[in-house]
Each structure stands twice: as structure tokens, then as C-alpha cells.
Motif scaffolding. Structure first.
Motif, PDB file in Angstrom:
ATOM      1  N   ILE A 166      42.166   9.921 -81.177  1.00 25.17           N
ATOM      2  CA  ILE A 166      41.782  11.202 -80.583  1.00 25.17           C
ATOM      3  C   ILE A 166      42.399  12.399 -81.331  1.00 25.17           C
ATOM      4  O   ILE A 166      41.886  13.520 -81.243  1.00 25.17           O
ATOM      5  N   GLU A 167      43.447  12.166 -82.101  1.00 26.49           N
ATOM      6  CA  GLU A 167      44.014  13.285 -82.881  1.00 26.49           C
ATOM      7  C   GLU A 167      43.031  13.783 -83.949  1.00 26.49           C
ATOM      8  O   GLU A 167      43.212  14.846 -84.507  1.00 26.49           O
ATOM      9  N   LYS A 168      41.976  13.004 -84.210  1.00 23.27           N
ATOM     10  CA  LYS A 168      40.977  13.439 -85.186  1.00 23.27           C
ATOM     11  C   LYS A 168      39.809  14.192 -84.521  1.00 23.27           C
ATOM     12  O   LYS A 168      38.761  14.378 -85.133  1.00 23.27           O
ATOM     13  N   LEU A 169      40.011  14.603 -83.282  1.00 27.06           N
ATOM     14  CA  LEU A 169      38.959  15.352 -82.579  1.00 27.06           C
ATOM     15  C   LEU A 169      38.743  16.708 -83.254  1.00 27.06           C
ATOM     16  O   LEU A 169      39.696  17.472 -83.442  1.00 27.06           O
ATOM     17  N   ASN A 170      37.496  16.986 -83.632  1.00 26.30           N
ATOM     18  CA  ASN A 170      37.194  18.301 -84.226  1.00 26.30           C
ATOM     19  C   ASN A 170      37.407  19.387 -83.184  1.00 26.30           C
ATOM     20  O   ASN A 170      37.091  19.204 -82.009  1.00 26.30           O
ATOM     21  N   TYR A 171      37.901  20.520 -83.637  1.00 28.05           N
ATOM     22  CA  TYR A 171      38.226  21.603 -82.722  1.00 28.05           C
ATOM     23  C   TYR A 171      36.996  22.051 -81.921  1.00 28.05           C
ATOM     24  O   TYR A 171      37.071  22.271 -80.717  1.00 28.05           O
ATOM     25  N   GLN A 172      35.855  22.113 -82.603  1.00 26.63           N
ATOM     26  CA  GLN A 172      34.625  22.572 -81.940  1.00 26.63           C
ATOM     27  C   GLN A 172      34.150  21.601 -80.855  1.00 26.63           C
ATOM     28  O   GLN A 172      33.434  21.978 -79.941  1.00 26.63           O
ATOM     29  N   ALA A 173      34.567  20.337 -80.997  1.00 27.86           N
ATOM     30  CA  ALA A 173      34.089  19.322 -80.048  1.00 27.86           C
ATOM     31  C   ALA A 173      34.965  19.259 -78.795  1.00 27.86           C
ATOM     32  O   ALA A 173      34.562  18.699 -77.775  1.00 27.86           O
ATOM     33  N   ALA A 174      36.150  19.853 -78.874  1.00 24.88           N
ATOM     34  CA  ALA A 174      37.130  19.722 -77.785  1.00 24.88           C
ATOM     35  C   ALA A 174      36.624  20.204 -76.422  1.00 24.88           C
ATOM     36  O   ALA A 174      36.825  19.509 -75.413  1.00 24.88           O
ATOM     37  N   PRO A 175      35.957  21.391 -76.340  1.00 27.87           N
ATOM     38  CA  PRO A 175      35.528  21.858 -75.008  1.00 27.87           C
ATOM     39  C   PRO A 175      34.610  20.860 -74.287  1.00 27.87           C
ATOM     40  O   PRO A 175      34.719  20.683 -73.077  1.00 27.87           O
ATOM     41  N   LYS A 176      33.738  20.208 -75.048  1.00 22.77           N
ATOM     42  CA  LYS A 176      32.821  19.221 -74.443  1.00 22.77           C
ATOM     43  C   LYS A 176      33.606  18.083 -73.809  1.00 22.77           C
ATOM     44  O   LYS A 176      33.334  17.674 -72.676  1.00 22.77           O
ATOM     45  N   LEU A 177      34.569  17.574 -74.557  1.00 15.37           N
ATOM     46  CA  LEU A 177      35.346  16.444 -74.067  1.00 15.37           C
ATOM     47  C   LEU A 177      36.218  16.866 -72.885  1.00 15.37           C
ATOM     48  O   LEU A 177      36.315  16.159 -71.869  1.00 15.37           O
ATOM     49  N   LEU A 178      36.789  18.050 -73.014  1.00 13.25           N
ATOM     50  CA  LEU A 178      37.661  18.548 -71.948  1.00 13.25           C
ATOM     51  C   LEU A 178      36.908  18.642 -70.624  1.00 13.25           C
ATOM     52  O   LEU A 178      37.403  18.255 -69.564  1.00 13.25           O
ATOM     53  N   LYS A 179      35.693  19.151 -70.717  1.00 12.54           N
ATOM     54  CA  LYS A 179      34.885  19.324 -69.509  1.00 12.54           C
ATOM     55  C   LYS A 179      34.675  17.979 -68.808  1.00 12.54           C
ATOM     56  O   LYS A 179      34.782  17.874 -67.589  1.00 12.54           O
ATOM     57  N   ILE A 180      34.408  16.960 -69.598  1.00 10.39           N
ATOM     58  CA  ILE A 180      34.177  15.632 -69.015  1.00 10.39           C
ATOM     59  C   ILE A 180      35.455  15.056 -68.403  1.00 10.39           C
ATOM     60  O   ILE A 180      35.429  14.436 -67.351  1.00 10.39           O
ATOM     61  N   LEU A 181      36.567  15.295 -69.091  1.00 11.28           N
ATOM     62  CA  LEU A 181      37.828  14.765 -68.558  1.00 11.28           C
ATOM     63  C   LEU A 181      38.220  15.489 -67.265  1.00 11.28           C
ATOM     64  O   LEU A 181      38.858  14.926 -66.390  1.00 11.28           O
ATOM     65  N   GLU A 182      37.798  16.749 -67.175  1.00  9.91           N
ATOM     66  CA  GLU A 182      38.101  17.519 -65.951  1.00  9.91           C
ATOM     67  C   GLU A 182      37.197  17.118 -64.789  1.00  9.91           C
ATOM     68  O   GLU A 182      37.609  17.086 -63.646  1.00  9.91           O
ATOM     69  N   GLU A 183      35.943  16.839 -65.109  1.00 10.82           N
ATOM     70  CA  GLU A 183      34.998  16.436 -64.061  1.00 10.82           C
ATOM     71  C   GLU A 183      34.360  15.112 -64.439  1.00 10.82           C
ATOM     72  O   GLU A 183      33.179  15.052 -64.806  1.00 10.82           O
ATOM     73  N   PRO A 184      35.128  14.041 -64.373  1.00 11.55           N
ATOM     74  CA  PRO A 184      34.602  12.768 -64.862  1.00 11.55           C
ATOM     75  C   PRO A 184      33.533  12.199 -63.943  1.00 11.55           C
ATOM     76  O   PRO A 184      33.609  12.373 -62.732  1.00 11.55           O
ATOM     77  N   PRO A 185      32.524  11.546 -64.533  1.00  9.16           N
ATOM     78  CA  PRO A 185      31.531  10.867 -63.687  1.00  9.16           C
ATOM     79  C   PRO A 185      32.227   9.757 -62.894  1.00  9.16           C
ATOM     80  O   PRO A 185      33.268   9.257 -63.320  1.00  9.16           O
ATOM     81  N   GLU A 186      31.647   9.403 -61.773  1.00  5.21           N
ATOM     82  CA  GLU A 186      32.183   8.316 -60.927  1.00  5.21           C
ATOM     83  C   GLU A 186      32.356   7.022 -61.707  1.00  5.21           C
ATOM     84  O   GLU A 186      31.547   6.727 -62.583  1.00  5.21           O
ATOM     85  N   LYS A 187      33.352   6.281 -61.356  1.00  9.61           N
ATOM     86  CA  LYS A 187      33.546   4.917 -61.887  1.00  9.61           C
ATOM     87  C   LYS A 187      33.513   4.843 -63.406  1.00  9.61           C
ATOM     88  O   LYS A 187      32.836   3.990 -63.995  1.00  9.61           O
ATOM     89  N   THR A 188      34.157   5.797 -64.018  1.00 13.05           N
ATOM     90  CA  THR A 188      34.288   5.722 -65.474  1.00 13.05           C
ATOM     91  C   THR A 188      35.776   5.709 -65.826  1.00 13.05           C
ATOM     92  O   THR A 188      36.585   6.314 -65.134  1.00 13.05           O
ATOM     93  N   VAL A 189      36.088   5.008 -66.882  1.00 17.17           N
ATOM     94  CA  VAL A 189      37.470   4.980 -67.369  1.00 17.17           C
ATOM     95  C   VAL A 189      37.461   5.368 -68.840  1.00 17.17           C
ATOM     96  O   VAL A 189      36.735   4.776 -69.642  1.00 17.17           O
ATOM     97  N   PHE A 190      38.253   6.379 -69.164  1.00 18.53           N
ATOM     98  CA  PHE A 190      38.418   6.771 -70.560  1.00 18.53           C
ATOM     99  C   PHE A 190      39.732   6.201 -71.069  1.00 18.53           C
ATOM    100  O   PHE A 190      40.787   6.481 -70.495  1.00 18.53           O
ATOM    101  N   LEU A 191      39.640   5.400 -72.123  1.00 14.35           N
ATOM    102  CA  LEU A 191      40.859   4.893 -72.748  1.00 14.35           C
ATOM    103  C   LEU A 191      40.944   5.516 -74.130  1.00 14.35           C
ATOM    104  O   LEU A 191      40.142   5.205 -75.016  1.00 14.35           O
ATOM    105  N   LEU A 192      41.882   6.435 -74.289  1.00 14.16           N
ATOM    106  CA  LEU A 192      42.024   7.120 -75.565  1.00 14.16           C
ATOM    107  C   LEU A 192      43.172   6.488 -76.346  1.00 14.16           C
ATOM    108  O   LEU A 192      44.138   6.005 -75.749  1.00 14.16           O
ATOM    109  N   ILE A 193      43.038   6.513 -77.659  1.00 14.65           N
ATOM    110  CA  ILE A 193      44.043   5.883 -78.513  1.00 14.65           C
ATOM    111  C   ILE A 193      44.520   6.892 -79.541  1.00 14.65           C
ATOM    112  O   ILE A 193      43.691   7.611 -80.116  1.00 14.65           O
ATOM    113  N   ALA A 194      45.829   6.946 -79.759  1.00 14.06           N
ATOM    114  CA  ALA A 194      46.360   7.880 -80.759  1.00 14.06           C
ATOM    115  C   ALA A 194      47.648   7.330 -81.344  1.00 14.06           C
ATOM    116  O   ALA A 194      48.337   6.532 -80.710  1.00 14.06           O
ATOM    117  N   GLU A 195      47.943   7.777 -82.568  1.00 13.74           N
ATOM    118  CA  GLU A 195      49.234   7.425 -83.150  1.00 13.74           C
ATOM    119  C   GLU A 195      50.256   8.507 -82.829  1.00 13.74           C
ATOM    120  O   GLU A 195      51.416   8.214 -82.583  1.00 13.74           O
TER     121      GLU A 195
END
Ligand SMILES: [Zn+2]
Length: 387
Positions: A166-195
Motif C-alpha cells: 500500500i505504500e506504493k499507492l499513487n497520490y491521486q488514487a488515495a481519495p478513492k481508497l480513503l472513501k471506501i475505507l471510511e464507508e466500507p460496503p457490508e461484509k467486506t474485509v480489506f487486508l492491506l500489506i506494507a513493509e
């Protein structure tokens, strides 16, 4: 991936199982830690465990490996398992196709399975044949998350989205991902990996439940080196000492060492053939070297430069300033009369010229045949008496 296939990490595994048993799986989790600790393997084993349909999974503290869900997980083709990872344009894309995780899913699955889920960004870039600096988790992928997750799950209770590096997330893409993490769909699990957590965009990081994946304990790592790399106990212990809790690193050191031994054996054979000269062996060796990929061929030539320097140092009694592996000493000593101050710079020049040609895609076989003829001549140059 079963928990039993993970190297070490028993405490983490226990706590992950507990989250499922107690029905408190956090919707966005970050597995972070150094390369080779098994973050991605753990995330996959966790995802498989969440989805496994066996009634005995809690009692056995592992997925069953055989239910329909596990069977699809083993091949990484479960319809409720999704991946996002850094991508860039490459030759592998079809005409007009844009770089996306979906476009490279075949290569991704192959890489994971080939490397037993211990993969690095470098492995990935090599697999796609792309430049390190261009790759990132892009807006196209982050926009597709909503779409991908908006369908009800096909077969599992949960849909799982694994986002690797996830540290390779492009800056422009961040708002999209943030929005989903803030309002996640039901019954979803996000597993993020980083060094490294300090490279993750702060607003994203603040949304994640952090799980630090520590070094693999020495005992488990030693056992893995014995089982998976086929080492004896003493070699495994030595390797673990160098690997600092990382299976990836242990694996890399082991292969570098093997590669060095292969290079050494081939170099000995080649030099003997050049000395005699044995044209048949020279041509056979050049044919073999010519078929190697560019990196391997260059690697071999660099090894050759080092080997010749070692011969020279032994010849002029300066052995103490070079590092010589014990098994290689005998050959260097025997060969040292043919490498001297009169020919060493020509040897260097010719080997570097060969590297230069290999880099520019000159036919490998031809490069090595030319070099063999030159070596054969250079070996016959005697030390000139300068006094
Ligand atoms: Zn199962």
C-alpha cells in the motif's frame, strides 16, 4: 494457504483465529513488517480461514484445505477474493489495454504460487518486466474497488480485498481508497500489506487496524530451511544467522550461493578448455552460456573478473587482501601462473567488453566464442621482467 504452511508466527496466527471465532474481524487491517516475514502468506491464510466452510476449522485451528472454498483459495481463484497491487504499462498488455491489477492477474497468481507466497516488489517488477519507478497502485484500480465490491458475495459470507504494498499507492488514487475505507460496503474485509508504515499516506493509515508481523523465530526458520531448501542442520543454522528472521532473505542467500557454485564450476571447465584448447568443450560451454538470460550471463562474466583477480592475488602473494572461498582456493592456486601483471588488464578489458556487448543484446554465443579465443591467447602471455 493454510496456517500450518506459514513459517513460524504462531502468536499472530492464534490471534487471527480468535478474531474469526469471536466474530470481530476488523474491516480494514494492515499487516506490516520487513520483507520475508510472511505478511502476504499470513493475509492469504487468514482470508482462506475466514472463508473456509468446514465446521471443524476452529477446533483444528486451521482451514480444512478441501472444502469448495479452500480448493478455490489454493488456486487463488475464489470469486470473493480480490487483489490490488502496484502496476505499470508493460509489453504484456494487449493493444489499448490500460495497466490494472486485473490485467495482470495471471502473472500475479503465477508469481505467488511459484514463490510460495514469499514475494518482493523486485520479483513483481521482474515478472512484469517493468521499471521500478513507474509502478504504483493506480486510480483505475481504486475506482474499480467500489464496482468489484458492490455485488453481493458469490460464495462466501465475506468479500476480501487484499491490497499489496500500500505504500506504493499513487497520490491521486488515495481519495478513492480513503472513501471506501471510511464507508466500507457490508461484509467486506480489506487486508492491506506494507513493509514501511511511514511511507503510507497518513489519512489512509489512520483508518487501519495495525498488525505488526515480526521476524520469523530462529527455530521455525531453521526448520523451513531444512524442509524447503533441503539443507542439513548445520548449513540451515548458518543461513538463519545471516537471514535475520526473513525467509525471503534466507532463500536469496541460499540461491546466490548456489549460483556462485554453478558459476565457479562452469568457469573452471571453461578456463581448462581455453587453456588446452579443447574446441569441442569451448563450443559446448559457449552454447550453454549463450542461452542464459542477459542477467545471468553478465553475472557469470562478473564472477569471472573476480576469479581472475583472485588468481592474480594468489600469484603475487597478496591473498590476504581478497576473500577466497575455501572450496575455490585449489583452482585459483593452480590457475594463478596464467594470470599476471602483464595480462590482467587485458583480461579485465575483454570481460568488460563482453558485458557491454551482452547488455546491448549482441548474440551471447558469439560473444563467448570471441572471448574464449582471446582468453586462450592472453593465457599464454608470460610475466615480463620489469627490472
Ligand atoms: Zn475449507
Amino acid at each position: 494457504m493454510l496456517f500450518s504452511e506459514i513459517i513460524g508466527q504462531q502468536n499472530i496466527i492464534k490471534s487471527l483465529i480468535k478474531t474469526v471465532a469471536e466474530n470481530r474481524v476488523a474491516h480494514a487491517q494492515l499487516f506490516y513488517g520487513n520483507q520475508g516475514h510472511g505478511k502476504l502468506a499470513l493475509a492469504l491464510a487468514y482470508a482462506q480461514f475466514i472463508s473456509c466452510r468446514s465446521e471443524n476449522k476452529f477446533q483444528n485451528e486451521d482451514s480444512c484445505g478441501t472444502c469448495p472454498s479452500c480448493v478455490k483459495y489454493n488456486k487463488l481463484i475464489h470469486p470473493d477474493l480480490h487483489f490490488i497491487y502496484p502496476v505499470a504499462e508493460s509489453k504484456l498488455l494487449k493493444a489499448k489495454e490500460k495497466a490494472s491489477s486485473k490485467a495482470y492477474i495471471k502473472q500475479w497468481r503465477e508469481m505467488l504460487i511459484e514463490n510460495n507466497y514469499h514475494v518482493s516488489l523486485n520479483d513483481w517488477y521482474t515478472k512484469l518486466d517493468i521499471e521500478r519507478k513507474q509502478a504504483g497502485i493506480n486510480t483505475k484500480d481504486c475506482s474499480s474497488i467500489i464496482h468489484t465490491l458492490s455485488y453481493t458475495s458469490y460464495e462466501s459470507e465475506y468479500k476480501i480485498m487484499i491490497i499489496w504494498m500500500i505504500e506504493k499507492l499513487n497520490y491521486q488514487a488515495a481519495p478513492k481508497l480513503l472513501k471506501i475505507l471510511e464507508e466500507p460496503p457490508e461484509k467486506t474485509v480489506f487486508l492491506l500489506i506494507a513493509e514501511q508504515t511511514d511511507l503510507i499516506i497518513a489519512t489512509i493509515l489512520s483508518r487501519l487496524h495495525l498488525i505488526k508481523i515480526p521476524k520469523i523465530d530462529n527455530q521455525s526458520l531453521t526448520q523451513a530451511c531444512i524442509n524447503e531448501l533441503g539443507l542439513d542442520e548445520k548449513s540451515a543454522t548458518n543461513l538463519v544467522y545471516l537471514a535475520n528472521g526473513s525467509f525471503k532473505k534466507a532463500n536469496r542467500i541460499h540461491h546466490q550461493f548456489q549460483n556462485r557454485q554453478d558459476n565457479f564450476n562452469l568457469f573452471v571447465k571453461w578456463m581448462r578448455a581455453c587453456y588446452l584448447p579443447d574446441v569441442k568443450i569451448i563450443l559446448q560451454t559457449c552454447d550453454k552460456l549463450g542461452k542464459e538470460n542477459r542477467e545471468q550471463a553478465k553475472n557469470f562474466l562478473k564472477f569471472g573478473i573476480e576469479a581472475l583477480r583472485n588468481c592474480l592475488m594468489i600469484g603475487i602473494n597478496q591473498e590476504n587482501i581478497v576473500r577466497i572461498i575455501e572450496q575455490e582456493r585449489e583452482f585459483y592456486t593452480k590457475f594463478s601462473p596464467f594470470v599476471n601483471t602483464a595480462n590482467i588488464s587485458s583480461f579485465n578489458e575483454e570481460f568488460n567488453k563482453a558485458i557491454f556487448h551482452i547488455e546491448r543484446n549482441v548474440n551471447g554465443n558469439m560473444v563467448f566464442v570471441d572471448l574464449s579465443l582471446t582468453i586462450s591467447k592472453l593465457m599464454r602471455i608470460k610475466e615480463t621482467n620489469l627490472t
